[in-house]
Design a protein around this motif. Structure first.
Motif, PDB file in Angstrom:
ATOM      1  N   UNK A  81       0.807  -1.213   0.000  1.00 31.60           N
ATOM      2  CA  UNK A  81       0.000   0.000   0.000  1.00 31.60           C
ATOM      3  C   UNK A  81       0.840   1.262   0.000  1.00 31.60           C
ATOM      4  N   UNK A  82       1.928   1.253  -0.780  1.00 30.37           N
ATOM      5  CA  UNK A  82       2.770   2.457  -0.801  1.00 30.37           C
ATOM      6  C   UNK A  82       2.865   2.994  -2.224  1.00 30.37           C
ATOM      7  N   UNK A  83       3.229   4.253  -2.326  1.00 29.64           N
ATOM      8  CA  UNK A  83       3.444   4.884  -3.625  1.00 29.64           C
ATOM      9  C   UNK A  83       4.946   4.864  -3.901  1.00 29.64           C
ATOM     10  N   UNK A  84       5.382   4.031  -4.867  1.00 29.74           N
ATOM     11  CA  UNK A  84       6.824   3.893  -5.084  1.00 29.74           C
ATOM     12  C   UNK A  84       7.486   5.170  -5.594  1.00 29.74           C
ATOM     13  N   UNK A  85       6.700   6.100  -6.070  1.00 27.75           N
ATOM     14  CA  UNK A  85       7.302   7.325  -6.590  1.00 27.75           C
ATOM     15  C   UNK A  85       7.355   8.434  -5.546  1.00 27.75           C
ATOM     16  N   UNK A  86       6.910   8.123  -4.327  1.00 22.95           N
ATOM     17  CA  UNK A  86       7.022   9.119  -3.264  1.00 22.95           C
ATOM     18  C   UNK A  86       8.492   9.331  -2.910  1.00 22.95           C
ATOM     19  N   UNK A  87       8.895  10.571  -2.843  1.00 24.66           N
ATOM     20  CA  UNK A  87      10.274  10.874  -2.430  1.00 24.66           C
ATOM     21  C   UNK A  87      10.264  11.223  -0.946  1.00 24.66           C
ATOM     22  N   UNK A  88      11.106  10.544  -0.166  1.00 20.29           N
ATOM     23  CA  UNK A  88      11.099  10.746   1.278  1.00 20.29           C
ATOM     24  C   UNK A  88      12.238  11.661   1.701  1.00 20.29           C
ATOM     25  N   UNK A  89      11.951  12.565   2.632  1.00 23.30           N
ATOM     26  CA  UNK A  89      13.026  13.305   3.278  1.00 23.30           C
ATOM     27  C   UNK A  89      13.793  12.361   4.202  1.00 23.30           C
ATOM     28  N   UNK A  90      14.979  12.783   4.675  1.00 27.62           N
ATOM     29  CA  UNK A  90      15.787  11.821   5.432  1.00 27.62           C
ATOM     30  C   UNK A  90      15.087  11.358   6.705  1.00 27.62           C
ATOM     31  N   UNK A  91      14.318  12.269   7.339  1.00 28.46           N
ATOM     32  CA  UNK A  91      13.693  11.898   8.617  1.00 28.46           C
ATOM     33  C   UNK A  91      12.611  10.844   8.392  1.00 28.46           C
ATOM     34  N   UNK A  92      11.834  11.023   7.325  1.00 28.91           N
ATOM     35  CA  UNK A  92      10.788  10.046   7.044  1.00 28.91           C
ATOM     36  C   UNK A  92      11.394   8.716   6.613  1.00 28.91           C
ATOM     37  N   UNK A  93      12.453   8.796   5.813  1.00 30.80           N
ATOM     38  CA  UNK A  93      13.165   7.588   5.387  1.00 30.80           C
ATOM     39  C   UNK A  93      13.666   6.820   6.617  1.00 30.80           C
ATOM     40  N   UNK A  94      14.304   7.565   7.519  1.00 32.08           N
ATOM     41  CA  UNK A  94      14.856   6.927   8.718  1.00 32.08           C
ATOM     42  C   UNK A  94      13.745   6.325   9.574  1.00 32.08           C
ATOM     43  N   UNK A  95      12.595   7.024   9.633  1.00 32.50           N
ATOM     44  CA  UNK A  95      11.490   6.520  10.436  1.00 32.50           C
ATOM     45  C   UNK A  95      10.956   5.220   9.839  1.00 32.50           C
ATOM     46  N   UNK A  96      10.807   5.174   8.515  1.00 34.74           N
ATOM     47  CA  UNK A  96      10.338   3.945   7.869  1.00 34.74           C
ATOM     48  C   UNK A  96      11.317   2.808   8.145  1.00 34.74           C
TER      49      UNK A  96
END
Lengths: 200, 567
Positions: free
Chosen positions: B47-62
């Motif tokens: 259930x994710x959008x593969x084209x979403x670009x994540x900031x570093x904080x969101x990336x780290x949280x995931x």
């Protein structure tokens, strides 16, 4: 530039689903698929490279086993739990190089090796014969070790020593692909070959 | 001797030859736009959008949350072992502190094992818990380094990529295909792969030998390609079923180095700074060859006390000689030394010999490599550590020559240096702090297998290995106590996330900066001079921090050994 989402939004589902889904994929589907293919291509190795004699399993080609009779070549010292060469509990001494217990054990093994093989008190014994292996299941001994045991084995089997030494030479494995690893003799295979020699 | 040097040469040549193709592939995996069909199915399921670009904080949280969920799942599987299938020997579940330690260990790619595989895990959990965590932790490490490199590569950007895409691609395009291939080669060489639990043999002398079997090859391949290191059996890659021939030993070594060495080239490709990538590769290689020479020379020279006891340790055509306590004949000294130098360089932690029984200077090599933690390094972490030292180098050198520090065209400012120092300091803080605590803790002495300086080395090695996410051990230490399970578990988590998260933050902050064209005052970091500077910074920062601890352990013991003093 996409709109930045807050760090936490929309993470609950992928976090939970990815853990479960990747567990199924990498923890079950992957090893089961490899098991299936391996059984088609290499059934013997996939099941532990078992050695059979007269229909009974006598061991595995790649695992060592204990030999104490003088008529057999002896493997390296093994420190597996309960008994040497216990294939259900691999183990080593984990003694450091300055540990008195290690040096005393080696001194005793050197004396026993010299006694068993009728060697003089100043003969240096091959190091692999008096040190415990890492797994406790080392299937091999060095050629130096095997040749020093050949006389004893020949005597107890009433064979000419040259015959036994020749068998050691034939059973020896060299460097794999000419460069990898060390020359060695697989003790189980060598002893099985001895047993298969026609009686004198 | 010639043969041994040739073996070293062949393996280093093979590793180097794989750098370009593997690095090219990794760069494509992390920069390619189109998603494959199985990947798109997976994204829909997640259930994710593969084209979403994540900031570093969101990336780290995931990254952090998904790892937490995987660790929890692994913990539950270990605790429920008694009621799960494929357990004909009726092996009971691990106790809570041990299961915590195991799950933390495998999710952080450490693979410290306070248990012995034979007696503590069913075949179901060897697959569903252990193989699973090995796969996803390796993929997580790859994703982390991909985000990190993107951060360095991008300019004026607020995003470092998409964690789910990186994780999925690392699994589908890199780890799973290579693991299947390598596992089949392993089976061909004699590593078992079956769901059967045991075979019973009657030996030639008539004794009963219970031979334990299982899905070993599929675990063994991800264990090394993923630089995980946890063994199926207690004695790890020394066990003939995990490492039956010199070829499997060589493949283990190449698999461990495959991704870490190729990352230098992938980095160069993604930044369009290939020369910079090769400078880092050269720095890695110099350290690796240096450490390899030390351990080989020390182990081949052997132990004078063994010689006095009557053992012949000389290198002959008919024996490898050297210190063979805790080693296997088929690998000898050369194959073992290569493995020792590799497993702690690539932060794998599998062992084909017992490190506890190495001579003191031989044992100091794996310790030092883990303390520096940037000789190749496993699954991206080592690469990130090297970059961390590179940032430190440009900062120090910049101060010495009075220029404002720049790295890869980005200005290095107070925020980056602070975060880098946090990552640099977390490592020794965890190692030395926990070691000091353990030395003071009552009851620690009961866990030791050796007295004196070697006993101290056992403790130091445990926390170094945990913090460096290595997982190898001076295995004489009985670490399966509540105190060690908990503190080593904490050291593993600290070592992994206190390095990864600050450095992701550095990447995020560098990504947001503009790239400046090189100018007169720029210190060129793609030169041999910089490689030498970098090595100095690594050795001085690493050396000064850890030398006192090494002096109390292996160095004193070496002097003891030379003086013939036994404990």
């Amino acid at each position: 530039m996409n709109e930045q989402k807050s760090p936490l939004r929309g993470l609950v589902r992928p976090v939970l689903v990815s853990a479960a889904f990747f567990m199924g994929l990498t923890g079950l589907a992957y090893p089961l698929a490899v098991t299936g293919i391996a059984h088609l291509l290499f059934p013997h190795q996939a099941h532990g490279s078992l050695v059979e004699r007269g229909g009974a399993v006598v061991g595995s080609e790649v695992l060592g086993q204990a030999f104490t009779a003088p008529a057999y070549f002896h493997p390296r010292p093994s420190l597996t739990a309960d008994a040497p060469y216990n294939a259900a509990a691999s183990g080593a001494s984990n003694l450091g190089p300055t540990n008195r217990k290690l040096i005393e054990a080696v001194t005793e093994r050197v004396a026993a090796y010299r006694r068993e093989n009728g060697l003089a008190d100043d003969v240096q014994v091959p190091v692999d014969a008096v040190t415990a292996s890492a797994s406790g299941l080392d299937p091999d001994i060095s050629l130096a070790n095997a040749y020093l045991q050949a006389a004893r084995v020949a005597r107890s089997r009433h064979l000419p020593e040259a015959r036994v030494r020749e068998l050691v030479g034939r059973s020896a494995a060299s460097h794999q692909f000419g460069v990898l690893g060390e020359p060695r003799v697989n003790v189980l295979q060598l002893n099985a070959a001895l047993d298969a020699l026609p009686a004198q | 001797m010639m043969m041994n040097l040739m073996q070293f040469g062949v393996l280093i040549a093979c590793m180097t030859a794989l750098v370009v193709p593997m690095g090219w592939w990794l760069a494509r995996v992390f920069t390619g736009v189109p998603h494959g069909l199985p990947e798109r199915w997976t994204y829909r399921l997640l259930g994710i959008d593969p084209d979403e670009e994540m900031g570093w904080a969101r990336y780290a949280m995931a990254l952090l949350l998904s790892n937490a969920a995987m660790m929890l799942l692994g913990y539950l599987l270990l605790r429920l072992q008694g009621v799960l299938p494929l357990n004909p020997l009726g092996i009971p579940a691990q106790a809570p502190d041990l299961a915590f330690n195991t799950a933390a260990s495998f999710v952080t790619n450490t693979n410290w094992q306070a248990y012995s595989g034979e007696s503590s895990l069913s075949n179901f959990n060897q697959m569903a818990a252990i193989t699973f965590l090995m796969m996803v932790s390796a993929a997580t490490g790859l994703a982390g380094v991909a985000a990190f490199i993107r951060g360095l590569a991008r300019a004026s950007a607020r995003s470092v990529g998409n964690f789910w895409v990186d994780l999925t691609r690392a699994l589908y395009r890199v780890l799973l295909p290579s693991c299947v291939l390598v596992a089949l080669i392993y089976v061909w060489q004699g590593i078992p792969q079956t769901l059967d639990t045991e075979a019973i043999a009657t030996t030639l002398e008539g004794a009963r030998q219970q031979i334990l079997l299982g899905p070993v090859a599929s675990l063994e391949s991800i264990k090394h390609i993923g630089t995980n290191g946890g063994g199926f059996f207690g004695m790890n890659a020394a066990h003939p079923f995990e490492n039956p021939t010199p070829l499997t030993n060589a493949l283990h070594i190449l698999c461990m180095l495959l991704v870490p060495s190729a990352l230098t080239y992938a980095f160069g490709s993604m930044l369009l700074r290939r020369r910079q990538g090769w400078v880092f590769f050269a720095a890695f290689l110099v350290m690796f060859v240096g450490f390899l020479s030390v351990v080989y020379t020390a182990e081949q020279a052997g132990n004078p006390a063994l010689a006095r006891a009557g053992a012949d340790q000389s290198l002959l055509a008919t024996q490898s000689g050297g210190n063979m306590e805790g080693k296997e004949v088929r690998f000898g000294i050369a194959g073992t030394s290569l493995f020792v130098a590799t497993t702690t360089a690539a932060t794998t932690g599998s062992v084909d010999a017992m490190h506890d029984s190495l001579v003191p200077l031989g044992g100091a090599v794996p310790l030092s490599e883990m303390m520096l933690n940037c000789v190749f390094g496993g699954k991206g972490v080592g690469f990130i550590n090297l970059i961390q030292y590179a940032i430190l180098s440009v900062f120090l050198v910049g101060m010495m020559i009075g220029r404002s520090p720049e790295f890869l065209g980005k200005k290095i400012e107070a925020r980056e240096v602070k975060l880098t120092m946090l990552a640099v300091l977390a490592h020794p803080f965890s190692i030395l702090g926990f070691t000091a605590l353990a030395v003071l803790w009552p009851g620690t002495a009961a866990s030791l297998n050796n007295a004196g300086p070697h006993g101290f080395s056992e403790i130091l090695y445990a926390y170094t290995s945990g913090t460096a996410n290595n997982g190898s051990a001076f295995a004489g230490l009985n670490a399966n106590t509540p105190f060690f399970n908990t503190t080593i578990g904490l050291a593993m988590l600290a070592g992994r996330y206190l390095t990864l998260l600050p450095m992701l933050a550095v990447a995020g902050s560098l990504a947001a900066k503009r790239t400046q064209a090189a100018h007169e005052g720029t210190l060129d970091t793609a030169t041999p001079t910089f490689a030498v500077l970098l090595l100095f910074v690594v050795l001085i920062v690493g050396g000064l921090t850890f030398l006192p601890a090494l002096a109390l352990g292996p160095i004193v013991e070496h002097l003891d050994m030379l003086a013939g003093r036994l404990l």
